[in-house]
Design a protein around this motif. Sequence first.
Motif, PDB file in Angstrom:
ATOM      1  N   UNK A  33       7.062 -14.505 -21.357  1.00 49.40           N
ATOM      2  CA  UNK A  33       7.528 -13.232 -20.797  1.00 49.40           C
ATOM      3  C   UNK A  33       6.315 -12.420 -20.354  1.00 49.40           C
ATOM      4  N   UNK A  34       6.220 -12.159 -19.057  1.00 49.27           N
ATOM      5  CA  UNK A  34       5.105 -11.371 -18.520  1.00 49.27           C
ATOM      6  C   UNK A  34       5.655 -10.133 -17.819  1.00 49.27           C
ATOM      7  N   UNK A  35       4.885  -9.072 -17.845  1.00 49.57           N
ATOM      8  CA  UNK A  35       5.276  -7.854 -17.146  1.00 49.57           C
ATOM      9  C   UNK A  35       4.768  -7.887 -15.706  1.00 49.57           C
ATOM     10  N   UNK A  36       5.464  -7.179 -14.835  1.00 53.74           N
ATOM     11  CA  UNK A  36       5.051  -7.077 -13.437  1.00 53.74           C
ATOM     12  C   UNK A  36       4.002  -5.976 -13.331  1.00 53.74           C
ATOM     13  N   UNK A  37       2.826  -6.300 -12.835  1.00 48.97           N
ATOM     14  CA  UNK A  37       1.715  -5.359 -12.748  1.00 48.97           C
ATOM     15  C   UNK A  37       1.654  -4.797 -11.329  1.00 48.97           C
ATOM     16  N   UNK A  38       2.428  -3.736 -11.089  1.00 52.26           N
ATOM     17  CA  UNK A  38       2.610  -3.229  -9.727  1.00 52.26           C
ATOM     18  C   UNK A  38       1.315  -2.728  -9.096  1.00 52.26           C
ATOM     19  N   UNK A  39       0.507  -2.029  -9.853  1.00 49.49           N
ATOM     20  CA  UNK A  39      -0.751  -1.516  -9.292  1.00 49.49           C
ATOM     21  C   UNK A  39      -1.650  -2.657  -8.855  1.00 49.49           C
ATOM     22  N   UNK A  40      -1.773  -3.663  -9.708  1.00 50.76           N
ATOM     23  CA  UNK A  40      -2.590  -4.819  -9.370  1.00 50.76           C
ATOM     24  C   UNK A  40      -2.003  -5.587  -8.176  1.00 50.76           C
ATOM     25  N   UNK A  41      -0.691  -5.635  -8.088  1.00 52.05           N
ATOM     26  CA  UNK A  41      -0.037  -6.323  -6.978  1.00 52.05           C
ATOM     27  C   UNK A  41      -0.359  -5.625  -5.656  1.00 52.05           C
ATOM     28  N   UNK A  42      -0.270  -4.291  -5.659  1.00 51.18           N
ATOM     29  CA  UNK A  42      -0.558  -3.528  -4.443  1.00 51.18           C
ATOM     30  C   UNK A  42      -2.016  -3.726  -4.017  1.00 51.18           C
ATOM     31  N   UNK A  43      -2.939  -3.642  -4.984  1.00 49.31           N
ATOM     32  CA  UNK A  43      -4.357  -3.827  -4.682  1.00 49.31           C
ATOM     33  C   UNK A  43      -4.602  -5.227  -4.137  1.00 49.31           C
ATOM     34  N   UNK A  44      -3.999  -6.226  -4.766  1.00 52.55           N
ATOM     35  CA  UNK A  44      -4.192  -7.605  -4.326  1.00 52.55           C
ATOM     36  C   UNK A  44      -3.635  -7.809  -2.922  1.00 52.55           C
ATOM     37  N   UNK A  45      -2.474  -7.212  -2.643  1.00 56.61           N
ATOM     38  CA  UNK A  45      -1.886  -7.344  -1.304  1.00 56.61           C
ATOM     39  C   UNK A  45      -2.800  -6.720  -0.248  1.00 56.61           C
ATOM     40  N   UNK A  46      -3.345  -5.547  -0.551  1.00 54.77           N
ATOM     41  CA  UNK A  46      -4.260  -4.881   0.378  1.00 54.77           C
ATOM     42  C   UNK A  46      -5.493  -5.747   0.618  1.00 54.77           C
ATOM     43  N   UNK A  47      -6.004  -6.360  -0.440  1.00 53.61           N
ATOM     44  CA  UNK A  47      -7.157  -7.259  -0.291  1.00 53.61           C
ATOM     45  C   UNK A  47      -6.799  -8.415   0.643  1.00 53.61           C
ATOM     46  N   UNK A  48      -5.595  -8.962   0.487  1.00 49.53           N
ATOM     47  CA  UNK A  48      -5.155 -10.049   1.357  1.00 49.53           C
ATOM     48  C   UNK A  48      -5.052  -9.633   2.805  1.00 49.53           C
ATOM     49  N   UNK A  49      -4.495  -8.449   3.038  1.00 49.64           N
ATOM     50  CA  UNK A  49      -4.375  -7.931   4.402  1.00 49.64           C
ATOM     51  C   UNK A  49      -5.752  -7.725   5.015  1.00 49.64           C
ATOM     52  N   UNK A  50      -6.652  -7.099   4.259  1.00 51.60           N
ATOM     53  CA  UNK A  50      -7.999  -6.837   4.767  1.00 51.60           C
ATOM     54  C   UNK A  50      -8.739  -8.137   5.068  1.00 51.60           C
ATOM     55  N   UNK A  51      -8.571  -9.129   4.219  1.00 56.11           N
ATOM     56  CA  UNK A  51      -9.223 -10.422   4.451  1.00 56.11           C
ATOM     57  C   UNK A  51      -8.757 -11.018   5.774  1.00 56.11           C
ATOM     58  N   UNK A  52      -7.456 -10.960   6.014  1.00 55.89           N
ATOM     59  CA  UNK A  52      -6.908 -11.510   7.255  1.00 55.89           C
ATOM     60  C   UNK A  52      -7.378 -10.710   8.466  1.00 55.89           C
ATOM     61  N   UNK A  53      -7.315  -9.380   8.383  1.00 60.56           N
ATOM     62  CA  UNK A  53      -7.690  -8.524   9.509  1.00 60.56           C
ATOM     63  C   UNK A  53      -9.164  -8.701   9.867  1.00 60.56           C
TER      64      UNK A  53
END
Length: 296
Positions: free
Chosen positions: A145-165
């Motif tokens: 059972x793991x919790x959803x880490x929303x702040x980390x998810x948002x940061x990681x998504x932004x990192x992914x977008x920036x990497x692509x851009x």
Amino acid sequence: MEDNKPSLISRIGAMLLDYMILNFALPVLGMILMIPFMLDKIPNGPPSHDPEPFEYTYMTCVFGIIFGILFAKDVFKGRSIAKLAFKQQLVVHRTENTAGPLRSVIRNFTFFIWPIEFIATLISPGRRIGDLIAGTRVIKYDGRADSVKWTQIIVAYVVGVLFCVVTLFGLMFLVEDIIAPKAPKYLESSYNEALSHEIEDLITADQKLEVVPDVRYYDQLKNDSTVSYVSILLDYESGISRQYEVEERIQFIITNKVNDRPLIGRFIHFHYRTGNSETRRHSFDWTEEEKIMNSK
């Protein structure tokens, strides 16, 4: 450790399912996001002698959003939709703790070499190249059972977008002159109105042509006073099936009229069908000496 290693068949199945889901969903999302861009590019009148340069910033951002989603497919508790279906989970290789969102995103940066990753998975079902980079591996889901880490998810998504851009902007910078060649920069004050009208009259009077010309002739470029520049807007009253014949004839007329210096030219064609309100556009650059274009 070997007991929780997924089988090759289940890993291939999960990879293919992820690929099919993303291959369907992301293009649909991309088309939706591209609607404003496409609407903005709909012709709303005759083209200009100075067409707007190709704008790829919006398109790059759209690709960033799309690939950001792809990179982030495992950020929710280390499990994508396919991993849920095949009961798999992404964990940190050394500790077997559930992989955090940032690791999950970094792992998927290698999507651009997907065929190589597929081969790597055939060799090592639990760890492909992205896993080696991110320090992760795939195991059978053990019900943790793991919790959803929303702040980390948002940061990681932004990192992914920036990497692509950033990656796409870098590639665009390298190939910009290929995908969107720039017209030579002419000296605006060198506009020769009299010669422009003379060329228009010659083109209009030529019985082999059925075009309505709008000519702008400039005596020199900004960085080369020995080279002239001419821009020609052509309204094809009888269609554009004779496009190349028309271009060659007009080049012949102009070079015979102005034969004392090198000349760079640009044809910009447009055509209106009054019955169907159809607009066609085409741009073509030409020069008497190829080395002129290569040097600008």
